[in-house]
Write a protein that holds these residues in place. Structure first.
Motif, PDB file in Angstrom:
ATOM      1  N   LEU A  65       0.837  -1.192   0.000  1.00 21.44           N
ATOM      2  CA  LEU A  65       0.000   0.000   0.000  1.00 21.44           C
ATOM      3  C   LEU A  65       0.875   1.247   0.000  1.00 21.44           C
ATOM      4  O   LEU A  65       1.872   1.316   0.717  1.00 21.44           O
ATOM      5  CB  LEU A  65      -0.879   0.029   1.255  1.00 21.44           C
ATOM      6  N   GLU A  88       1.735  -1.017  -6.585  1.00 22.54           N
ATOM      7  CA  GLU A  88       1.222  -0.266  -5.454  1.00 22.54           C
ATOM      8  C   GLU A  88      -0.298  -0.320  -5.404  1.00 22.54           C
ATOM      9  O   GLU A  88      -0.985  -0.306  -6.428  1.00 22.54           O
ATOM     10  CB  GLU A  88       1.696   1.178  -5.487  1.00 22.54           C
ATOM     11  N   GLY A  91      -3.355   3.419  -0.569  1.00 21.09           N
ATOM     12  CA  GLY A  91      -3.516   3.342   0.880  1.00 21.09           C
ATOM     13  C   GLY A  91      -4.182   4.597   1.399  1.00 21.09           C
ATOM     14  O   GLY A  91      -3.600   5.676   1.353  1.00 21.09           O
ATOM     15  N   ASP A 121      -7.565  -2.204   5.851  1.00 22.44           N
ATOM     16  CA  ASP A 121      -6.677  -2.258   4.690  1.00 22.44           C
ATOM     17  C   ASP A 121      -6.498  -3.699   4.227  1.00 22.44           C
ATOM     18  O   ASP A 121      -6.396  -4.620   5.043  1.00 22.44           O
ATOM     19  CB  ASP A 121      -5.298  -1.686   5.035  1.00 22.44           C
TER      20      ASP A 121
END
Length: 303
Positions: A65, A88, A91, A121
């Motif tokens: 993240l 990626e 986040g 998350d």
């Protein structure tokens, strides 16, 4: 199945602010003049494991993240400059960050910003599965939310390593990683008594075939084939400056040896050499040991 990635690194991407202090612990004072200054740079545990692996010639891919923030830009630039592929995931809490206080003897005290992680998350399961199925091995950082990816990695048929860092042998958060990995790294820093006891417990209750406990200047301990052996330290090539990243360098070099079918003892020797090298590099730098230097030093070091 094609395995185009040697090691998939999950988690551990972030930014550290390095502050050199006159001593640790730092006595209270209204203010200090800091020399050589304060530096912010990309590089937390996953970044430095990925860097170490890549410097040794292993095809490495990093997944984590990242926030849409200046810290995330530093991490992206780090991977771009080091030619390490990065996947990626947005986040929402931002890119992970920490402040490292570094004493004159190279010891470190890290302050992690816990607001940069959110309980909800997740690394997307399809991305984790696709990358794992393309990889020979996965190294999993203990940062949130990597624990949730462990079942998917196992289903994908990839071997797993993890670094528990300064685990006390009891905290259930790190225990989840310890019991799911085939190779477990940890530091002896927070352990009480004989490290072998904790190492054997990890192997007994989990699936680990190899457990390595690093002990700084004392070297390391290796559990392989139900036997714990001491791996002596090696002499660094130059004066010690900073212990930042030594454990990450050890793990990367160990995995290099293991993936190249070296014995566990030889892989641990590689780890001690790389860890010692990392202690000679300033925390503001990114000088991972290369394959040529590693093998040359291993050729003259005792097994």
């Amino acid at each position: 199945m094609s395995r185009d990635i040697d090691v998939l690194v999950l988690g551990g991407a972030g930014v550290d602010t390095i502050v050199h202090v006159p001593e640790l612990p730092l006595p209270y004072a209204d203010s200090y003049l800091i020399d050589p200054g304060i530096t912010t740079r990309a590089g937390q545990t996953g970044d430095f494991v990925a860097l170490g692996l890549s410097a040794l010639g292993l095809r490495t891919h990093h997944l984590d993240l990242l926030g849409a923030d200046p810290e995330g830009d530093l991490v992206r630039a780090f991977h771009r400059d080091q030619a390490i592929p990065l996947t990626e995931v947005p986040g929402t809490a931002g890119t992970k960050r920490a402040v490292n206080l570094v004493g004159p003897d190279g010891r470190r005290l890290s302050l992690y910003d816990s607001t940069r992680a959110h309980p909800d998350d997740r690394l997307p399961e399809p991305a984790v599965r696709a990358l794992a199925e393309a990889s020979r091995h996965a190294h999993v950082s203990i940062t949130q939310p990597c624990a949730h990816a462990l079942p998917t990695l196992r289903e994908a048929g990839v071997t797993i390593s993890t670094d528990l860092h300064n685990w006390d042998g009891k905290n259930p958060y790190q225990a989840e990683f310890a019991l799911a990995a085939d190779i477990v790294f940890l530091s002896t820093t927070a352990l009480t008594g004989d490290p072998a006891r904790t190492m054997r417990a990890i192997a007994e209750h989990g699936r680990a075939e190899l457990v390595v406990a690093t002990a700084g200047a004392k070297g390391a301990y290796l559990l392989a084939d139900d036997e714990v052996t001491h791996i002596p330290p090696v002499t660094p090539p130059s004066p010690l400056i900073d212990s930042n990243g030594a454990g990450d360098a050890f793990a990367a070099a160990f995995l290099y040896g293991w993936l190249n079918r070296e014995t566990p003892q030889r892989a641990a020797l590689y780890g001690t050499i790389a860890g010692a090298h990392a202690c000679t590099v300033p925390s503001t730098g990114t000088g991972a040991i290369g394959r040529g230097d590693l093998l040359a030093r291993a050729g003259t070091a005792p097994l």
